[in-house]
Scaffold this motif. Structure first.
Motif, mmCIF file in Angstrom:
data_model
loop_
_atom_site.group_PDB
_atom_site.id
_atom_site.type_symbol
_atom_site.label_atom_id
_atom_site.label_comp_id
_atom_site.label_asym_id
_atom_site.label_seq_id
_atom_site.Cartn_x
_atom_site.Cartn_y
_atom_site.Cartn_z
ATOM 1 N N THR A 199 0.954 -1.211 0.134
ATOM 2 C CA THR A 199 0.019 -0.003 -0.045
ATOM 3 C C THR A 199 0.711 1.199 -0.020
ATOM 4 O O THR A 199 0.226 2.346 0.326
ATOM 5 N N ARG A 200 2.035 0.921 -0.186
ATOM 6 C CA ARG A 200 2.956 2.398 -0.299
ATOM 7 C C ARG A 200 2.584 3.066 -1.418
ATOM 8 O O ARG A 200 1.802 2.748 -2.370
ATOM 9 N N SER A 201 2.939 4.688 -1.360
ATOM 10 C CA SER A 201 2.615 5.374 -2.484
ATOM 11 C C SER A 201 3.221 4.932 -3.717
ATOM 12 O O SER A 201 4.472 4.734 -3.777
ATOM 13 N N LEU A 202 2.507 5.595 -4.913
ATOM 14 C CA LEU A 202 3.078 5.389 -6.076
ATOM 15 C C LEU A 202 4.058 6.374 -6.473
ATOM 16 O O LEU A 202 3.293 7.488 -6.673
ATOM 17 N N VAL A 203 5.190 6.232 -7.125
ATOM 18 C CA VAL A 203 6.116 7.389 -7.737
ATOM 19 C C VAL A 203 6.346 7.020 -9.392
ATOM 20 O O VAL A 203 6.715 6.035 -9.456
ATOM 21 N N LEU A 204 5.936 7.861 -9.945
ATOM 22 C CA LEU A 204 6.184 7.942 -11.510
ATOM 23 C C LEU A 204 7.524 8.555 -11.673
ATOM 24 O O LEU A 204 7.399 9.855 -11.419
ATOM 25 N N ILE A 205 8.571 8.054 -12.427
ATOM 26 C CA ILE A 205 9.688 8.454 -12.715
ATOM 27 C C ILE A 205 9.891 8.633 -14.167
ATOM 28 O O ILE A 205 9.791 7.737 -14.912
ATOM 29 N N ALA A 206 10.103 9.745 -14.616
ATOM 30 C CA ALA A 206 10.268 9.954 -16.344
ATOM 31 C C ALA A 206 11.629 10.520 -16.549
ATOM 32 O O ALA A 206 11.821 11.614 -16.012
ATOM 33 N N ASP A 207 12.442 9.984 -17.481
ATOM 34 C CA ASP A 207 13.592 10.202 -17.782
ATOM 35 C C ASP A 207 14.040 9.572 -18.814
ATOM 36 O O ASP A 207 14.055 8.227 -18.976
ATOM 37 N N ASP A 208 14.935 10.196 -19.894
ATOM 38 C CA ASP A 208 15.255 9.482 -21.085
ATOM 39 C C ASP A 208 16.470 8.739 -20.852
ATOM 40 O O ASP A 208 17.017 7.964 -21.761
ATOM 41 N N ASN A 209 17.201 8.987 -19.814
ATOM 42 C CA ASN A 209 18.445 8.464 -19.640
ATOM 43 C C ASN A 209 18.364 7.293 -18.522
ATOM 44 O O ASN A 209 17.765 7.574 -17.687
ATOM 45 N N ALA A 210 18.499 6.031 -18.949
ATOM 46 C CA ALA A 210 18.506 4.677 -18.544
ATOM 47 C C ALA A 210 19.295 4.570 -17.128
ATOM 48 O O ALA A 210 18.929 4.017 -16.103
ATOM 49 N N ASP A 211 20.434 5.042 -17.262
ATOM 50 C CA ASP A 211 21.095 5.242 -15.937
ATOM 51 C C ASP A 211 20.561 5.850 -15.013
ATOM 52 O O ASP A 211 20.516 5.561 -13.541
ATOM 53 N N MET A 212 19.907 7.167 -15.111
ATOM 54 C CA MET A 212 19.273 7.900 -14.221
ATOM 55 C C MET A 212 18.228 7.317 -13.972
ATOM 56 O O MET A 212 17.640 7.608 -12.617
ATOM 57 N N ARG A 213 17.356 6.766 -14.500
ATOM 58 C CA ARG A 213 16.173 6.079 -14.176
ATOM 59 C C ARG A 213 16.447 5.021 -13.065
ATOM 60 O O ARG A 213 15.825 4.719 -12.204
ATOM 61 N N ARG A 214 17.501 4.279 -13.448
ATOM 62 C CA ARG A 214 18.062 3.012 -12.545
ATOM 63 C C ARG A 214 18.287 3.700 -11.018
ATOM 64 O O ARG A 214 18.161 3.119 -10.125
ATOM 65 N N TYR A 215 18.986 4.812 -11.216
ATOM 66 C CA TYR A 215 19.716 5.467 -10.108
ATOM 67 C C TYR A 215 18.474 5.820 -9.225
ATOM 68 O O TYR A 215 18.364 5.660 -8.028
ATOM 69 N N LEU A 216 17.369 6.649 -9.830
ATOM 70 C CA LEU A 216 16.349 7.016 -8.958
ATOM 71 C C LEU A 216 15.384 5.952 -8.651
ATOM 72 O O LEU A 216 15.166 6.138 -7.468
ATOM 73 N N GLU A 217 15.563 4.891 -9.165
ATOM 74 C CA GLU A 217 14.571 3.706 -8.843
ATOM 75 C C GLU A 217 15.328 3.229 -7.616
ATOM 76 O O GLU A 217 14.644 2.752 -6.404
ATOM 77 N N ARG A 218 16.513 2.798 -7.578
ATOM 78 C CA ARG A 218 17.529 2.497 -6.425
ATOM 79 C C ARG A 218 17.278 3.403 -5.073
ATOM 80 O O ARG A 218 16.930 2.902 -4.230
ATOM 81 N N VAL A 219 17.147 4.636 -5.427
ATOM 82 C CA VAL A 219 17.117 5.482 -4.362
ATOM 83 C C VAL A 219 15.421 5.279 -3.479
ATOM 84 O O VAL A 219 15.263 5.550 -2.560
ATOM 85 N N LEU A 220 14.577 5.199 -4.416
ATOM 86 C CA LEU A 220 13.153 5.348 -4.182
ATOM 87 C C LEU A 220 12.462 3.937 -3.639
ATOM 88 O O LEU A 220 11.510 4.018 -3.065
ATOM 89 N N CYS A 221 13.014 2.797 -4.146
ATOM 90 C CA CYS A 221 12.052 1.612 -4.188
ATOM 91 C C CYS A 221 11.929 1.165 -2.830
ATOM 92 O O CYS A 221 11.267 0.436 -2.641
ATOM 93 N N ASN A 222 12.785 1.528 -1.797
ATOM 94 C CA ASN A 222 12.680 0.884 -0.456
ATOM 95 C C ASN A 222 11.827 1.669 0.200
ATOM 96 O O ASN A 222 11.067 1.324 1.467
ATOM 97 N N HIS A 223 11.282 2.733 -0.137
ATOM 98 C CA HIS A 223 10.178 3.448 0.449
ATOM 99 C C HIS A 223 8.540 3.871 -0.377
ATOM 100 O O HIS A 223 7.908 3.910 0.192
ATOM 101 N N TYR A 224 8.885 3.547 -1.671
ATOM 102 C CA TYR A 224 7.717 3.552 -2.475
ATOM 103 C C TYR A 224 7.722 2.640 -3.632
ATOM 104 O O TYR A 224 8.725 2.009 -3.948
ATOM 105 N N ARG A 225 6.404 2.475 -4.246
ATOM 106 C CA ARG A 225 6.506 1.847 -5.292
ATOM 107 C C ARG A 225 6.840 2.668 -6.417
ATOM 108 O O ARG A 225 6.589 3.876 -6.458
ATOM 109 N N VAL A 226 7.330 2.265 -7.566
ATOM 110 C CA VAL A 226 7.875 2.944 -8.489
ATOM 111 C C VAL A 226 7.472 2.459 -9.807
ATOM 112 O O VAL A 226 7.356 1.356 -10.307
ATOM 113 N N VAL A 227 7.076 3.496 -10.895
ATOM 114 C CA VAL A 227 6.825 3.512 -12.139
ATOM 115 C C VAL A 227 7.922 4.106 -13.072
ATOM 116 O O VAL A 227 8.279 5.248 -12.715
ATOM 117 N N LEU A 228 8.412 3.481 -14.156
ATOM 118 C CA LEU A 228 9.432 4.146 -14.755
ATOM 119 C C LEU A 228 8.815 4.364 -16.283
ATOM 120 O O LEU A 228 8.056 3.582 -16.965
#
Length: 813
Positions: A469-498
């Protein structure tokens, strides 16, 4: 006249110099013409020759004296001009007196003198007018003192016609010439000043360009050392660990550090070319082998996308191997970048001739518009320069290619068709080749692998458990490395959409309704600002918090982002904890808004604005009761001296004053379509543009505030008669706020929540009696409509930075 001869002299000095030069010609003419006319005297008037000779001797002496004064500069040029005219004409008048008065044809000499002086020295129409006036006065005076006959009078009239009109025409001609001369003088002075300024500016620019090149080169050199050490550290870490969870961030760091080093090397090369310090280290190499070596870096293990032709036999060429590697890498990287990842193909053709060779690199990518072909080799230029450009890049690569090829004595050309592909052709001289003794180009770490990135899984939601039931965060970035970095930072606290771009992010947002959107600014297909605009335009998404993440730093970028409607802004690079804190803060606000939405579904409160109740009954906009975010203009009204009055006034008087005050203000609020949040004693808060949309809400709010001030002046006059001394202060601001119904079941209000309401209230508290203090944002929207008084930056409670405030004096019209 040469502009170089015009210094910073005055116009008067310029005219005097011009006149002095021309007077030499005039005096030479007089000194020569006077003796010549003796022949006419002898032929026409032999009886009076002796008297005419004496007059001409006097004339010659006068001209000689004037000429000496001119040479010695004893008199001013204007005085010498008048003297020349008068010496000649006074002597001519004496000749006409001697030869019959008005009937003498020698009067034509007066016209000749006038004309010669005006043509040769056309300066100071006033001097010419004085000389002409004295001449004519002497001419008529010397003749009219003698007895005159009817024939004399007829001759006088006839002569006057020619003399006077000649004088008038010459005076106008001299006046117009003076104006033209003054305009030419000013223009050439301006031209000289502009040229000197341009030369000075050009010298400064050349010096700045030189200093820029030196600074650029020095900084680039300094950056290479820490980047080289960082690369070495990543490579060592990669060898020390085999854990997948560690390998991915290490490879990401290695890849992006290498990319930075490559850009630094390119910038350093450009600086060397600019300064002329780039020297080639040519060697005879097998160019076909060099092409095969570089192209191997672009091959994927899954499929072959590079096709070689003409590479089977050695091709000896004398070039700088390191520089040619940069040419090949940039051209191949360009071909791959602008081609489809799955369908894109690249063909490399090598055609060797006895004295030259041609290298062709063709792709089936998107192509280049014809009008852009002339500028693609310009530095820091990209065909797509907007925030929605589809491809990353600094605009250095092709400029560097051109510099390297030209330094080798070759040429690079391009042909392209939009939608079909592009072909770059490099022509190089083969130089002094020794086919039997080819040097192999050494390997280095200059190149960046094109396919080192980990293939991103085709997924949308990382955590798909139904119990999550964690909050859902949508990440939009055209750089794959940046998407994965933001995912690693947020995935322990929120659900993530790329999402890989703004368009894909908008699709996910409409389907999944995230609690927050984290987006890059520059993305393909749809940029971050365009995504924000689409989210704010969707009634189901408009209250979703949006955070911009961008490489642009500084106050200007932050203000632009917030003005566009973003809830927050992060500049790269940023701290992980800062990102988590900002995301958490905005999601908490989002949760509060959701709680407001639940409250808004309750029955209506007793006291609501009339137009608000009408909208509810009619069902025109039932969705406005939900918590929503929009831009509004807030006006806060408060009485001055009310606290002191309430301490001394009787309750009945206090109630009467409040009733009168609130009645009048309420009428004006209704008249201008404002929404009254509530009456709180003597304080009143009104906002515009919700729930009734008002396109010109800022103007409407200002007009209402001015009407309140004017109406209050009438109340104030009435109260003072009864010994009541109260004033009024108003504050206004424009910004985004969350609006909706708040309260409890038995009592509810339609309220606006956001910094804009606090700002309006604080400005109101600073306003003196009769003042309407507004924020800078509100003033921007109505600046052309009002007359204001700037009050400078104010320190307001609750605001970290000082706030620019302006007092509205009146409407412009």
């Amino acid at each position: 006249m040469n502009p170089d001869t015009i210094s910073h002299q005055t116009y008067e000095g310029f005219v005097n110099g011009f006149a002095r030069d021309r007077l030499h010609v005039l005096y030479y003419l007089g000194l020569v013409a006077n003796p010549v006319f003796l022949a006419a005297d002898a032929l026409l008037y032999r009886v009076h020759f002796q008297e005419l000779l004496i007059i001409r001797i006097v004339l010659e002496l006068g001209l000689v004296i004037g000429f000496l004064c001119l040479k010695r500069q004893w008199l001013s040029p204007k005085a010498l001009l008048v003297a020349w005219i008068l010496i000649g004409n006074l002597c001519i008048v004496q000749m006409t007196v001697l030869l019959g008065g008005f009937t003498s044809q020698y009067y034509n000499g007066l016209n000749l003198v006038f004309l010669a002086a005006a043509v040769i020295v056309p300066v100071s129409w006033r001097c010419h007018m004085v000389a002409q006036g004295v001449t004519l006065a002497y001419y008529y005076g010397s003749h009219f003192i003698r007895p005159t006959t009817a024939a004399d009078l007829n001759a006088a009239i006839e002569n006057s016609f020619f003399l006077i009109w000649t004088s008038v025409a010459l005076l106008f001609s001299i006046y117009l010439y003076e104006r033209l001369q003054r305009a030419e003088f000013d223009a050439r002075l301006s031209e000289r000043a502009a040229r000197q300024e341009l030369e000075t500016s050009n010298s400064k620019l050349l010096e700045l360009d030189r200093l820029k090149g030196e600074f650029f080169a020095n900084v680039s050199h300094e950056l290479r050392t820490p980047l080289t050490l960082t690369l070495g550290a990543f490579k060592s870490l990669l060898k020390l660990t085999t854990e997948p969870v560690c390998q991915d961030p290490i490879q990401t760091g290695l890849r992006n550090t290498a990319r930075v080093l490559f850009l630094i090397n390119e910038l350093l090369d450009l600086a060397k070319y600019d300064s002329g310090r780039r020297q080639l280290s040519k060697r005879c190499i097998d160019f076909a082998l060099l092409v095969r070596s570089v192209s191997a870096n672009f091959e994927s293990s899954q499929k072959s996308r590079v096709h070689l032709k003409g590479m089977t036999e050695p091709v000896a060429v004398e070039v700088d191997p390191g520089q040619m590697k940069k040419v090949l890498y940039n051209l191949l990287a360009n071909a791959f970048k602008f081609s489809d990842p799955d369908q894109g193909q690249v063909w490399i053709k090598l055609n060797a001739k006895p004295d030259s060779m041609e290298l062709g690199i063709e792709d089936n990518g998107i192509g280049i518009p014809r009008e852009q072909l002339d500028r693609i080799f310009d530095r820091f230029t990209q065909v797509e320069g907007s925030a929605t450009r589809r491809y990353e890049g600094s605009g250095i690569g092709l400029a560097l290619v051109k510099e390297i090829v030209m330094l080798h004595g070759g040429t690079v050309t391009v042909e392209s068709e939009v939608g079909q592909g592009t072909t770059f052709t490099v022509a190089l001289p083969r130089g002094c080749i020794t086919p039997g003794n080819l040097v192999e180009a050494e390997q280095d770490d200059m190149l960046i692998p094109v396919f080192p990135e980990k293939a991103e899984e085709s997924r949308t939601v990382l955590t798909s458990s139904a119990s999550d039931t964690r909050s859902l965060v949508l990440i939009a970035d055209d750089n794959a490395d940046m998407r994965r970095y933001l995912e690693r930072v947020l995935c322990n606290h929120y659900r993530v959409v790329l999402a890989k771009d703004g368009a894909e992010a908008l699709e996910h947002a409409r389907t999944l309704r995230p609690e927050l959107i984290l987006t890059d600014v520059m993305m393909p297909r749809m940029s971050g600002p365009d995504l924000l605009k689409a989210v704010r335009g969707d009634k189901d998404l408009r209250s979703t918090p949006v955070i911009f993440i961008t490489a642009r730093a500084g106050t200007e970028a932050r203000v632009e982002s917030l003005d566009a409607g973003a809830d927050d802004y992060l500049a790269k690079p940023f701290e992980e904890n800062e990102l988590l804190a900002r995301v958490n803060s905005l999601i908490r606000v989002r949760t509060q808004e959701r709680q407001l939405t639940v409250l808004q579904k309750e029955k209506m409160a007793r006291f609501l604005p009339l137009h608000l109740a009408d909208m509810i009954v009619s069902g025109e906009r039932e969705d406005f009761l939900r918590g929503h975010r929009t831009e509004i203009t807030v006006v806060f009204v408060d009485l001055r001296g009310f606290t002191a009055f309430s301490d001394t006034a009787a309750p009945e008087d206090l109630m009467t004053v409040l009733r009168q005050y609130q009645t009048e203000i309420g009428r004006l609020i209704a008249q201008y379509n404002g929404t009254l949040e509530r009456f709180s004693g003597d304080a009143i808060m009104v906002f515009f543009n919700d729930p009734v949309p008002i396109p010109n809400h800022a103007e409407q709010a200002v007009r209402m505030a001015i009407a309140i001030r004017n109406r209050f002046a009438e109340l104030q006059s009435h109260w003072r008669k009864n010994g009541i001394d109260l004033g009024v202060g108003l504050g206004g601001a424009t910004g985004y706020a969350t609006l909706g119904v708040i309260g409890f079941e038995e009592r509810k209000d339609y309220a606006a929540i956001g910094p804009v309401t606090n700002l309006a209230a604080r400005l109101c508290s600073e306003a003196k009696d009769g003042q309407i203090l507004v924020s800078g944002r509100l003033l921007e929207l109505v600046e052309a409509l009002v007359r204001t008084e700037p009050l400078g930056d104010l320190t307001l409670k609750g605001f970290q930075r000082r706030v620019s405030a302006h007092n509205i004096k009146r409407m412009s019209a």
